[in-house]
Design a protein around this motif. Structure first.
Motif, PDB file in Angstrom:
ATOM      1  N   PHE A 102       0.457  -1.079   0.270  1.00  0.00           N
ATOM      2  CA  PHE A 102       0.145  -0.315   0.074  1.00  0.00           C
ATOM      3  C   PHE A 102       0.937   1.362  -0.068  1.00  0.00           C
ATOM      4  N   ASP A 152       0.268  -7.290  -1.509  1.00  0.00           N
ATOM      5  CA  ASP A 152      -1.524  -7.471  -2.438  1.00  0.00           C
ATOM      6  C   ASP A 152      -1.151  -6.125  -2.974  1.00  0.00           C
ATOM      7  N   GLU A 153      -2.008  -6.330  -4.354  1.00  0.00           N
ATOM      8  CA  GLU A 153      -2.626  -4.957  -5.078  1.00  0.00           C
ATOM      9  C   GLU A 153      -3.780  -4.089  -4.412  1.00  0.00           C
ATOM     10  N   CYS A 154      -3.217  -2.785  -3.477  1.00  0.00           N
ATOM     11  CA  CYS A 154      -4.773  -1.854  -3.150  1.00  0.00           C
ATOM     12  C   CYS A 154      -4.877  -1.058  -4.881  1.00  0.00           C
ATOM     13  N   SER A 171      -3.241 -10.325  -6.251  1.00  0.00           N
ATOM     14  CA  SER A 171      -3.174  -9.994  -5.365  1.00  0.00           C
ATOM     15  C   SER A 171      -3.532 -11.984  -4.506  1.00  0.00           C
ATOM     16  N   GLN A 195      -9.270  -8.647  -1.113  1.00  0.00           N
ATOM     17  CA  GLN A 195      -9.585  -6.961  -1.847  1.00  0.00           C
ATOM     18  C   GLN A 195     -10.621  -6.729  -2.905  1.00  0.00           C
ATOM     19  N   GLY A 221      -8.406  -5.366   3.412  1.00  0.00           N
ATOM     20  CA  GLY A 221      -8.097  -4.244   2.307  1.00  0.00           C
ATOM     21  C   GLY A 221      -8.945  -3.196   1.429  1.00  0.00           C
ATOM     22  N   GLY A 222      -7.919  -2.039   0.789  1.00  0.00           N
ATOM     23  CA  GLY A 222      -8.208  -1.427   0.368  1.00  0.00           C
ATOM     24  C   GLY A 222      -9.668  -0.566  -0.002  1.00  0.00           C
TER      25      GLY A 222
END
Ligand SMILES: CNc1nc2cc(C(=O)NN)ccc2[nH]1
Length: 378
Positions: A102, A152-154, A171, A195, A221-222
């Motif tokens: 993040f 992960d990718e947020c 993610s 996510q 998340g996200g």
């Protein structure tokens, strides 16, 4: 109340429920985390403007460390050589570290994301760095983290559904790689991160796939990335039924006192947020009377403390006039006292929720707490 003692392994127990709300504890070798729990943010190996002992005394059982900041300065290998983050900052309780993903996306420069990780330049000195799922877990291990987060990718909201889906699937692949890299570390845990943005079907797909990995806890998340509170709450409601009831749920980056009440009501067990500490440094006090901006001239001759009923000296022993003066004068003590007050208020709120859930009166507690914020100050 079931008393909880540290255990050699990582264990979560729900002691009582009230609707979707739960109270219990996570027991680990380094200590017990009473839930619902609020984790003060200790970004650069310090909860800003606080001594570690003060953080413990005001009721925090666990603090959050930021992998992105610590890998850049002082460095993960250096931290390990110095005995790890707990020893370094003199915090002997559990520490949860985020994965860095993040903050790489929100703080670093020239970042490039690919299927194997992210390449970026440090916002401190411009040096190039590479973060893969494996490296993120390695760094968190070098720091000595007790609860490690997957990389992960947020995505920021609003975002196109295709972008949200792409990030959610990446993610998931990274969750598997982090799970493999983490291996078996008794007494420690690796949490997956759900996510899927504001798209219910993607949130459900993410949750179900992570549950199949049989992880020790699940973060949501996200969220708190620009969406209205109603959307955040709807996503919690969407995800909650798909997460195992006997494992902790952690809502990342949340939130205001009202966010905490409404999220605990929906089954969240753990939180982290910079709000109480950052607001304190900007002259804002969180109290049971609501939020008070001490910079405001109306406090200049107000001899009352923030909250005479508080156990926290910062809330009970100093006049608003003095706090106003410190804030207007940009005095360091102003930041210290308001940070102390705010963290104490957040911990008191969590303790109040835990007791209310145990006694089956959570909704009454929430309503009374909100009423206190509205009531014009006596
Ligand atoms: C302040 N809002 C906010 N949202 C966050 C989301 C994440 C996340 O999804 N990490 N993987 C982390 C920190 C956050 N802080």
């Amino acid at each position: 109340m079931t008393d909880h003692h540290p255990t050699p392994d990582f264990r979560f127990r729900v002691d009582a429920t009230d609707g979707q709300a739960r109270t219990g504890a996570i027991t680990m070798p380094r200590g017990v985390v009473r839930t619902p729990a609020f984790m003060p943010v200790g970004t650069a190996a310090t909860v800003k403007a606080m001594y570690a002992d003060q953080v413990r005394e005001l009721g925090a059982d666990i603090v959050l460390g930021n992998t992105y900041h610590l890998m850049l300065r002082p460095g993960a290998e250096r931290m390990a050589r110095l005995g790890g983050l707990h020893h370094f900052m003199r915090w002997d309780g559990p520490i949860l570290t985020d994965s860095g993903g993040f903050q790489v996306m929100s703080l670093s420069a020239l970042r490039k994301l690919d299927a194997d990780g992210v390449t970026f330049r440090s916002h401190i000195d411009g040096t190039a760095h590479r973060m893969s799922p494996e490296r993120s877990i390695e760094i968190q291990g070098l720091l000595g983290s007790d609860i490690q987060m997957q990389l992960d990718e947020c995505v920021r909201l609003p975002a196109p559904p295709e972008a949200i889906e792409k990030a959610m699937r990446l993610s998931l692949r990274w969750a598997e790689r982090c799970r493999t890299a983490f291996g078996e570390q008794p007494g420690k845990a690796m949490f997956g991160i759900v996510q899927g943005g504001d798209v219910p079907d993607l949130r459900v797909a993410s949750a179900r796939a992570l549950v199949d990995l049989d992880l020790k806890g699940y973060a949501i998340g996200g969220l708190a990335v620009g969406e209205p509170q109603a959307v955040m709450l709807a996503m919690i409601e969407t995800v909650e039924p798909h997460l195992p009831a006997h494992k902790p749920r952690y809502l990342m980056g949340v939130g205001t006192p009202d966010d905490l009440l409404r999220s605990v009501e929906r089954g969240v067990d753990m939180f982290d947020c910079v709000m109480p500490t950052r607001a304190g440094r900007h002259g804002l006090a969180y109290t049971r009377h609501g939020r008070i901006n001490l910079r405001n001239a109306r406090h200049a001759e107000d001899t009352r403390p923030l909250d005479e009923a508080s156990a926290c000296p910062a809330a009970r022993d100093y006049s608003r006039a003095y706090l106003h003066h410190l804030v207007r004068s940009d005095e360091i003590l102003g930041m210290m006292l308001l940070t102390w007050n705010n963290l104490a208020y957040y911990q008191d709120l969590m303790a109040g929720m835990r007791a209310a859930i145990r006694e089956g009166r959570f909704l009454t507690f929430a309503a009374e707490t909100r009423a206190g914020w509205e009531r014009a100050e006596a």
